[in-house]
Write an enzyme that holds these catalytic residues in place. Structure first.
Site, PDB file in Angstrom:
ATOM      1  N   LYS A 210      -9.864  -3.800  -3.229  1.00  0.00           N
ATOM      2  CA  LYS A 210      -9.551  -4.399  -3.893  1.00  0.00           C
ATOM      3  C   LYS A 210     -10.378  -6.708  -4.015  1.00  0.00           C
ATOM      4  O   LYS A 210     -10.813  -6.985  -4.883  1.00  0.00           O
ATOM      5  CB  LYS A 210      -8.984  -4.251  -4.220  1.00  0.00           C
ATOM      6  CG  LYS A 210      -7.839  -5.664  -5.514  1.00  0.00           C
ATOM      7  CD  LYS A 210      -6.056  -5.075  -6.265  1.00  0.00           C
ATOM      8  CE  LYS A 210      -5.463  -6.475  -6.888  1.00  0.00           C
ATOM      9  NZ  LYS A 210      -4.449  -5.968  -7.079  1.00  0.00           N
ATOM     10  N   GLU A 216     -10.548  -4.846   7.891  1.00  0.00           N
ATOM     11  CA  GLU A 216     -11.204  -3.707   8.486  1.00  0.00           C
ATOM     12  C   GLU A 216     -12.551  -3.481   7.355  1.00  0.00           C
ATOM     13  O   GLU A 216     -13.643  -2.142   8.034  1.00  0.00           O
ATOM     14  CB  GLU A 216      -9.994  -2.397   8.088  1.00  0.00           C
ATOM     15  CG  GLU A 216      -9.207  -2.633   9.172  1.00  0.00           C
ATOM     16  CD  GLU A 216      -7.957  -3.878   8.721  1.00  0.00           C
ATOM     17  OE1 GLU A 216      -8.352  -5.188   7.788  1.00  0.00           O
ATOM     18  OE2 GLU A 216      -6.980  -3.779   9.635  1.00  0.00           O
ATOM     19  N   GLY A 271      -2.553  -2.118  -5.448  1.00  0.00           N
ATOM     20  CA  GLY A 271      -3.407  -0.800  -4.783  1.00  0.00           C
ATOM     21  C   GLY A 271      -2.724   0.089  -4.174  1.00  0.00           C
ATOM     22  O   GLY A 271      -3.290   0.667  -4.399  1.00  0.00           O
ATOM     23  N   ARG A 272      -1.541  -0.092  -4.003  1.00  0.00           N
ATOM     24  CA  ARG A 272      -0.897   0.903  -3.720  1.00  0.00           C
ATOM     25  C   ARG A 272      -0.875   1.905  -4.397  1.00  0.00           C
ATOM     26  O   ARG A 272       0.113   3.234  -4.384  1.00  0.00           O
ATOM     27  CB  ARG A 272      -0.418   0.943  -2.677  1.00  0.00           C
ATOM     28  CG  ARG A 272       1.317   0.546  -3.528  1.00  0.00           C
ATOM     29  CD  ARG A 272       2.286  -0.339  -2.265  1.00  0.00           C
ATOM     30  NE  ARG A 272       3.244  -1.124  -2.566  1.00  0.00           N
ATOM     31  CZ  ARG A 272       3.269  -2.483  -2.619  1.00  0.00           C
ATOM     32  NH1 ARG A 272       2.190  -3.094  -1.995  1.00  0.00           N
ATOM     33  NH2 ARG A 272       3.897  -3.864  -3.200  1.00  0.00           N
ATOM     34  N   GLU A 357       5.961  -0.566   1.562  1.00  0.00           N
ATOM     35  CA  GLU A 357       5.025  -1.642   1.362  1.00  0.00           C
ATOM     36  C   GLU A 357       5.835  -2.273   0.024  1.00  0.00           C
ATOM     37  O   GLU A 357       4.825  -3.646  -0.338  1.00  0.00           O
ATOM     38  CB  GLU A 357       3.810  -1.508   1.211  1.00  0.00           C
ATOM     39  CG  GLU A 357       2.987  -2.468   1.293  1.00  0.00           C
ATOM     40  CD  GLU A 357       1.241  -2.552   1.440  1.00  0.00           C
ATOM     41  OE1 GLU A 357       0.748  -2.309   0.058  1.00  0.00           O
ATOM     42  OE2 GLU A 357       0.797  -2.635   2.266  1.00  0.00           O
ATOM     43  N   HIS A 388       8.643  23.820  13.258  1.00  0.00           N
ATOM     44  CA  HIS A 388       8.050  24.154  14.446  1.00  0.00           C
ATOM     45  C   HIS A 388       8.835  22.099  15.358  1.00  0.00           C
ATOM     46  O   HIS A 388       8.285  22.528  16.156  1.00  0.00           O
ATOM     47  CB  HIS A 388       7.612  25.220  14.666  1.00  0.00           C
ATOM     48  CG  HIS A 388       7.593  26.278  14.239  1.00  0.00           C
ATOM     49  ND1 HIS A 388       8.356  27.102  14.957  1.00  0.00           N
ATOM     50  CD2 HIS A 388       7.333  26.883  12.728  1.00  0.00           C
ATOM     51  CE1 HIS A 388       8.211  28.511  13.898  1.00  0.00           C
ATOM     52  NE2 HIS A 388       7.846  27.773  12.939  1.00  0.00           N
ATOM     53  N   LYS A 508      -2.572 -10.231   9.819  1.00  0.00           N
ATOM     54  CA  LYS A 508      -3.932 -10.023   9.378  1.00  0.00           C
ATOM     55  C   LYS A 508      -3.970 -12.067  10.374  1.00  0.00           C
ATOM     56  O   LYS A 508      -5.104 -12.580  10.960  1.00  0.00           O
ATOM     57  CB  LYS A 508      -3.542 -10.653   8.537  1.00  0.00           C
ATOM     58  CG  LYS A 508      -3.859  -8.756   7.845  1.00  0.00           C
ATOM     59  CD  LYS A 508      -4.175  -9.461   6.125  1.00  0.00           C
ATOM     60  CE  LYS A 508      -4.054  -7.945   5.212  1.00  0.00           C
ATOM     61  NZ  LYS A 508      -4.635  -8.331   3.579  1.00  0.00           N
TER      62      LYS A 508
END
Ligand code: F6P
Length: 544
Positions: A210, A216, A271-272, A357, A388, A508
């Site tokens: 965005k 990253e 973003g999410r 978030e 399990h 950050k």
């Protein structure tokens, strides 16, 4: 404002729930079911093709009434309208919140600052469709004239989790001749492994960000550019092997991607909440425009339901309010999301960003510290694998963990008895959690006295079972929209802003300060705490 009490706990509707909780905390699901032989039908609803059974929750009709009253008192109806109408409800960033506009029909009108955004949404969709068709049809050629066979999405957070989840979920709809990889982590292993068997001449990178500034993504994109150019040996190759998805045209250009190969979106898409925007380009290439449109339609169906249904029959509202019920009254810390569908293996990870978030906030929208719990911890794995592994704790541990079971009547792959057995397991788990097994039952079965405490299941452990027909693109759209609106509902109750994420900033900034200290040729002067200083020195010494 800071320091002042928030009004939530003084609401009469909240206090009514506190009183009601005192009663309900002692009631067992066994009794609730015994007292109402039709409870299973009465406390369930169906909308947008999702059968939503909430009868195995520690609630009565009165609880739902009280929770709905709290939602009304919290102004949820107005908040929903404000969102759908483009109100600037992302207060701390001064933005509208319009992921619902991404799936609105072409003729709809939704204005932001006086401008209808729907034509732009459809313009981008059409641009994506034309590009996806070219890649899928082998018409988009690489620099050397070879067909594109591999698509690598580079992005992180919302620019990764939605695309990778949707690709995995809808793999059976994907064009199998194309290979899809997703690179997110700054850890070089992620990139190295993603391209280990790929030929740059046949690889297309989608740089999805965005902001187009995320460390990253920009680091991975730079590495991808070096990797591609090392083999293709011509800067002109970038135009054929890199496209961008972003809101930041200037940065895209600076990176070297021609802005005609950029797919835009807008600051009103968080973003999410962005997997239905151009961020879903990899999804569209994988499943094709028709299925992508079906996914949008599924989400739109849920949007309509959320916007129009009364709260006590409104699936996202019920889901959100049940979360509030356990979080704020029972003190439950987490929710397990348990899809009985292997293709939904990344759904819990996707939901973690969407939910945590969004509602992981400690102050209200007007800056007051909350005096109640907010965002829950979402986690989970597909069934039956989780059975399990961690289900033991859910069944007999000391923590209350409400569960969301998600299942489908029809399997994607019809293979012998597999699907009936899978379904038997999901139904059995919800039943076992709710009803447990008593000491009397064990005694009757002849279980030895000393083993009885170990084999007793107290039950009364709540769960929702969502039953859908089949995992289709539309079904996925509905599920995603359901959780998006559940989060919105909870944000309105807790009075926190679900659309910013200031909590990710400090780390950050500090990483930006530490990186040069790790890379400095000469010993840097360190001014951190003694622990961080020692770790930096140790790392520098051992990396050589
Ligand atoms: O660091 C958090 C975050 O801002 C997320 O909210 C977002 O989805 C992610 O980073 C990626 O951001 P971008 O798409 O701008 O690279």
């Amino acid at each position: 404002m800071t320091g002042e009490k928030t009004p939530l706990k003084s609401l009469t509707q909240w206090q009514a729930l506190e009183k009601h909780y005192a009663k309900m905390s002692k009631v067992h699901l066994r009794d609730l079911f015994a007292n109402d032989p039709k409870r299973g039908e009465n406390l369930s609803l169906e909308a947008a093709g999702i059968y939503f059974d909430y009868s195995k929750h520690r609630v009565t009709v009165e609880t739902i009434k009280l929770l709905s009253a709290l939602a009304r008192a919290s102004g949820l109806r107005d908040s929903i309208e404000a969102m759908f109408n483009g109100g600037k409800i992302n207060v701390t960033e001064g933005r509208a919140v319009l992921h619902t506009a991404l799936r609105a029909p072409k003729g709809a009108v939704v204005a932001v600052d006086g401008e209808n955004v729907i034509p732009q949404v459809h313009e981008v969709l059409e641009k994506m469709e034309s590009f996806a068709a070219k890649v899928r049809g082998g018409k988009w050629k690489g620099h050397t004239g070879r067909k594109i066979k591999n698509i690598v999405n580079i992005g992180i957070g919302g620019s990764d989790l939605g695309p990778v989840m949707a690709y995995e979920a809808l793999k059976d709809y994907s064009q199998r001749g194309l290979t899809f990889r997703f690179v997110s982590n700054i850890d070089g292993t992620d990139f190295a492994e993603a391209v280990v068997d790929l030929d740059p001449a046949e690889t297309l990178f989608i740089v999805a960000s965005k902001t187009f500034t995320t460390q990253e993504t920009m680091t991975n994109a730079g590495t991808a550019r070096d990797w591609a150019l090392a083999r293709l040996k011509d800067k002109a190759a970038i135009a054929k092997h890199f496209v961008a998805v972003s809101t930041n045209a200037a940065k895209v250009k600076e990176f070297g991607i021609d802005t005609k190969n950029m797919f835009g979106f807008w600051d009103w898409v968080g973003g999410r909440y962005s997997m239905f925007s151009a961020i879903g380009l990899s999804t569209m290439i994988a499943i094709g425009p028709k299925h992508f449109r079906a996914m949008l339609e599924g989400a739109r169906e849920m949007d309509e339901h959320y916007r129009t249904e009364p709260f006590d029959r409104n699936m996202p509202v019920l889901m959100g309010m049940l979360g509030v019920w356990y979080n704020n009254f029972f003190g439950a810390q987490s929710i397990a999301v348990l899809p009985y569908e292997q293709y939904l293996k990344r759904f819990p990870a996707y939901l973690q960003q969407l939910t945590m978030e969004s509602t992981g906030k400690g102050v209200t929208l007007d800056g007051r510290p909350v005096d109640y719990q907010t965002g829950q911890i979402y986690w989970g794995e597909p069934g039956t694998n989780g059975q399990h592994s961690f289900y033991q704790l859910i069944h007999q541990g000391t923590k209350l963990i409400p569960c969301d079971f998600i299942a489908f009547s029809k399997p994607v792959h019809k293979l012998g008895r597999h699907h009936d057995l899978l379904m038997a397991n999901v139904l059995a788990q919800a039943e076992a959690l709710a009803f447990g097994k008593t000491a009397e039952e064990l005694k009757k079965e002849g279980v030895k006295e000393w083993l009885i405490p170990h084999k007793t299941f107290e039950g009364n452990r709540p769960s929702t079972t969502m039953l859908l027909d089949e995992l289709t693109p539309a079904a996925l759209g509905k599920l995603v929209a359901l959780y998006e609106h559940c989060v919105f509902t909870q944000g309105a109750i807790w009075q926190v802003g679900p659309f910013d994420q200031w909590g990710v900033e400090l780390g950050k900034v500090l990483a930006g300060r530490i990186a040069p200290e790790l890379e400095a040729k000469t010993e840097p002067e360190l001014a951190h705490d003694s622990s961080t200083n020692a770790l930096i020195r140790r790392y520098r010494a051992s990396k050589g």
